[in-house]
Design a protein around this motif. Structure first.
Motif, PDB file in Angstrom:
ATOM      1  N   GLU A 222      74.228  -0.439  41.075  1.00 29.92           N
ATOM      2  CA  GLU A 222      73.919   0.795  40.529  1.00 29.92           C
ATOM      3  C   GLU A 222      73.098   0.944  39.399  1.00 29.92           C
ATOM      4  O   GLU A 222      72.194   1.672  38.902  1.00 29.92           O
ATOM      5  N   GLN A 223      73.395  -0.314  38.635  1.00 31.75           N
ATOM      6  CA  GLN A 223      72.747  -0.398  37.364  1.00 31.75           C
ATOM      7  C   GLN A 223      71.103  -0.805  37.637  1.00 31.75           C
ATOM      8  O   GLN A 223      70.170  -0.237  36.945  1.00 31.75           O
ATOM      9  N   LYS A 225      69.503   0.206  40.224  1.00 26.09           N
ATOM     10  CA  LYS A 225      68.897   1.393  40.829  1.00 26.09           C
ATOM     11  C   LYS A 225      68.532   2.479  39.623  1.00 26.09           C
ATOM     12  O   LYS A 225      67.566   2.908  39.484  1.00 26.09           O
ATOM     13  N   LYS A 226      69.650   2.496  38.677  1.00 24.90           N
ATOM     14  CA  LYS A 226      69.318   3.425  37.388  1.00 24.90           C
ATOM     15  C   LYS A 226      67.970   2.928  36.586  1.00 24.90           C
ATOM     16  O   LYS A 226      67.397   3.562  36.072  1.00 24.90           O
ATOM     17  N   VAL A 254      69.881  -0.392  48.423  1.00 28.66           N
ATOM     18  CA  VAL A 254      69.699   0.374  47.366  1.00 28.66           C
ATOM     19  C   VAL A 254      67.988   0.795  47.114  1.00 28.66           C
ATOM     20  O   VAL A 254      67.773   1.767  46.730  1.00 28.66           O
TER      21      VAL A 254
END
Ligand code: SF4
Length: 439
Positions: A222-223, A225-226, A254
Motif C-alpha cells: 500500500e505504501q 502504491k501511495k 498493485v
C-alpha cells in the motif's frame, strides 16, 4: 531549525535520488522542522553539460554524454585529490548557503560521490555548519571528517539529542520527490527509484555484500502504491537487489491499475517460469538478470542457486513476453579457468536471441563477502589491501588455480567483443539501465 539533505556529484543524472527523498519523509514526520532535498549531482550535470539537456534523449545523446562527462568527472576528482576546488564549486556551495541550513546531511550511494562530498564537507566546516554523512559508499576517511549515521533512526536520535526537539513516530514513510526539478534530469521521462524491500531474502551469493547481512524486510504494498500516486510519475526503477516470485506477483497486482512501466533486478531461477505474461501486463518492461556465469561449476561455487538450463528457459520466456533482458556476467570468479570463461561466451551466444544487453565486470573481492571471509574455500592464497587517499583501500589477492587476476584483466579485454556483439541495445544503457523502459 533547517536541515538540507544533499546528494553530491558525480553519478548518473538520469533519476531522482531515493535516499534523501526517503530521509526527508522520515525526518519531517519525526520532528517539527524545515527540511529540504538538494540534488547537487543533477544541478552540477545540468549546468556543466547543458547542451545535452536541450535535445531529445536518444542512444546517441546518452553515448555522447557518457563520453564527454567521464573525463570531466575524473579531472574533478583529481583536482579534489590535489586539494583544489572542483568545477562549479562556488555555485554548488552557494545553493547550500542560500538555504541558511543549521545542519547539512550527505547521502553517499556511490564511491564516485566521495570526492565532491569531501570538498563540500571541508568547506562547510570552515563556515561552522555541522555535517552528517550516511550511505553505503561512506568510508573511513569521511568518518574522520563528519558524523556518520547508519540509518534514519540514528539520524532522528542525533537530532533529538543535539537539538532537543520533541520526536514523534512516523506513521508511513512515503519518499518525497517534490523538491526536485524535473528539468534537471537527463531522461526521456522522469523515472523514480523505489525499493520494495530492505536487504535480500536469498543472501547466499559468495561474492555479494549488497545485503550487508541485514534482515530481509518488505515495504507494505500500500505504501509503494501511495508513493507512486503521490509522485505523479509513471515510470519506476525498483532497485532491490532481488525480488521473490511471490512478491513480484503481489507487486504486479498493485502496479497494473496504476499503468506504470517498471524495471527490476532478478536472479534467473526456474520458480519465475510461468509468471512473465502477468508481469509484462502489469508494466514490467526490462529486467537486469544476475546470470553471472555460463558454467555450472562456477555458478555452484558462487552459491547462485541457479542452473544453466533453467537460466536459458527464464531468458526465453521473459523475452517472448516482451520484456527486455539485460544480463550481468562476472569474469574471473576465483578458480574460474579460461575454458570456463569460454562457457560464458558460448552461453550468451546460444541464448543471443533472448538477450538485449550484456554487462560484464571483472570479479572484485569485497570485504565482508563469503569469498573474503573463507578465502581457502575459493582457492585464494593471499589477500592484500592497498590504502588510498579518498576511497577505501583496494583489495588484491592471489589464487591457487584458474585465471590469475592479471589473466582476468587481459582476457576481459581480449574477449569483451564476444559479449558486446550480442547486444541489441547500445552498451551505454548499462549506465542508464532505467532508460531501457523507453526503448
Ligand atoms: S547477488 Fe543478488 S541474489 Fe545474490 S545475495 Fe546478492 S542481492 Fe541476493
Amino acid at each position: 531549525m533547517k536541515i538540507i539533505l544533499i546528494y553530491p556529484p558525480f553519478c548518473s543524472p538520469s533519476t531522482m535520488p531515493h535516499s534523501i527523498s526517503y530521509l526527508k519523509s522520515f525526518i519531517s514526520q519525526s520532528f517539527n522542522l524545515k527540511i529540504k532535498c538538494l540534488d547537487l549531482n543533477a544541478k552540477f550535470n545540468k549546468k556543466r553539460f547543458k547542451e545535452f539537456y536541450s535535445q531529445k534523449c536518444s542512444p546517441e545523446i546518452f553515448t555522447e554524454f557518457d563520453k564527454v562527462s567521464r573525463p570531466i568527472y575524473s579531472k574533478n576528482n583529481k583536482l579534489i585529490y590535489q586539494n583544489n576546488n572542483p568545477e562549479l564549486f562556488k555555485e554548488m556551495l552557494s545553493l547550500i548557503k542560500k538555504e541558511s541550513p543549521d545542519l547539512v546531511a550527505f547521502s553517499l550511494v556511490y564511491n564516485s560521490q566521495c570526492f565532491y562530498a569531501q570538498a563540500l564537507i571541508q568547506e562547510l566546516k570552515k563556515l561552522n555548519i555541522p555535517t552528517l554523512i550516511g550511505g553505503p559508499a561512506v568510508n573511513h576517511h569521511l568518518y574522520e571528517m563528519s558524523t556518520f549515521l547508519v540509518d534514519e533512526h540514528q539520524f532522528a536520535d542525533y537530532i533529538e539529542k543535539n537539538y532537543n526537539l520533541k520526536r514523534s513516530v512516523p506513521k508511513e514513510v512515503i519518499p518525497d520527490f517534490s523538491d526536485f526539478d524535473k528539468k534537471d534530469y537527463l531522461t526521456e521521462e522522469i523515472v523514480i527509484p523505489l525499493r520494495t524491500s530492505h536487504s535480500c531474502y536469498y543472501k547466499q551469493c559468495a561474492f555479494c555484500t549488497h545485503h550487508q547481512s541485514q534482515n530481509y524486510r518488505e515495504i507494505p504494498l500500500e505504501q509503494i502504491k501511495k508513493t507512486i500516486i503521490k509522485s505523479g510519475y509513471k515510470n519506476v526503477f525498483f532497485f532491490d537487489d532481488m525480488i521473490s516470485k511471490k512478491r513480484l506477483l503481489e507487486l504486479a497486482t498493485v502496479l497494473k491499475p496504476l499503468k506504470v512501466k517498471w524495471w527490476c533486478q532478478l536472479r534467473p531461477s526456474k520458480e519465475l517460469l510461468g509468471s512473465f505474461k502477468t508481469l509484462y501486463d502489469s508494466g514490467l518492461r526490462s529486467v537486469s538478470w544476475g546470470v553471472e556465469s555460463g558454467n555450472q561449476r562456477v555458478l555452484d561455487l558462487m552459491c547462485k542457486g541457479t542452473n544453466i538450463t533453467d537460466i536459458s528457459k527464464v531468458l526465453k520466456e521473459s523475452h517472448e513476453s516482451g520484456i527486455k533482458n539485460l544480463v550481468f556476467i562476472i569474469i574471473g570468479f576465483p578458480t574460474e579457468t579460461k575454458e570456463e570463461l569460454f562457457d560464458s561466451i558460448k552461453f550468451v551466444e546460444n541464448n543471443s536471441k533472448y538477450i538485449d544487453l550484456i554487462s560484464t565486470s571483472r570479479f572484485g573481492l569485497q570485504r565482508g563477502s563469503k569469498v573474503f571471509m573463507y578465502p581457502e574455500k575459493y582457492g585464494i592464497t593471499e589477500i592484500k589491501e592497498n590504502s588510498r587517499t579518498i576511497l577505501e583501500g583496494q583489495i588484491t589477492y592471489k589464487v591457487k588455480s584458474g585465471m590469475t587476476p592479471e589473466d582476468v584483466k587481459k582476457f576481459h579485454h581480449r574477449y569483451l567483443r564476444s559479449f558486446v556483439k550480442i547486444n541489441k541495445i547500445t552498451k551505454v544503457y548499462n549506465y542508464f539501465k532505467e532508460q531501457t523502459l523507453f526503448l
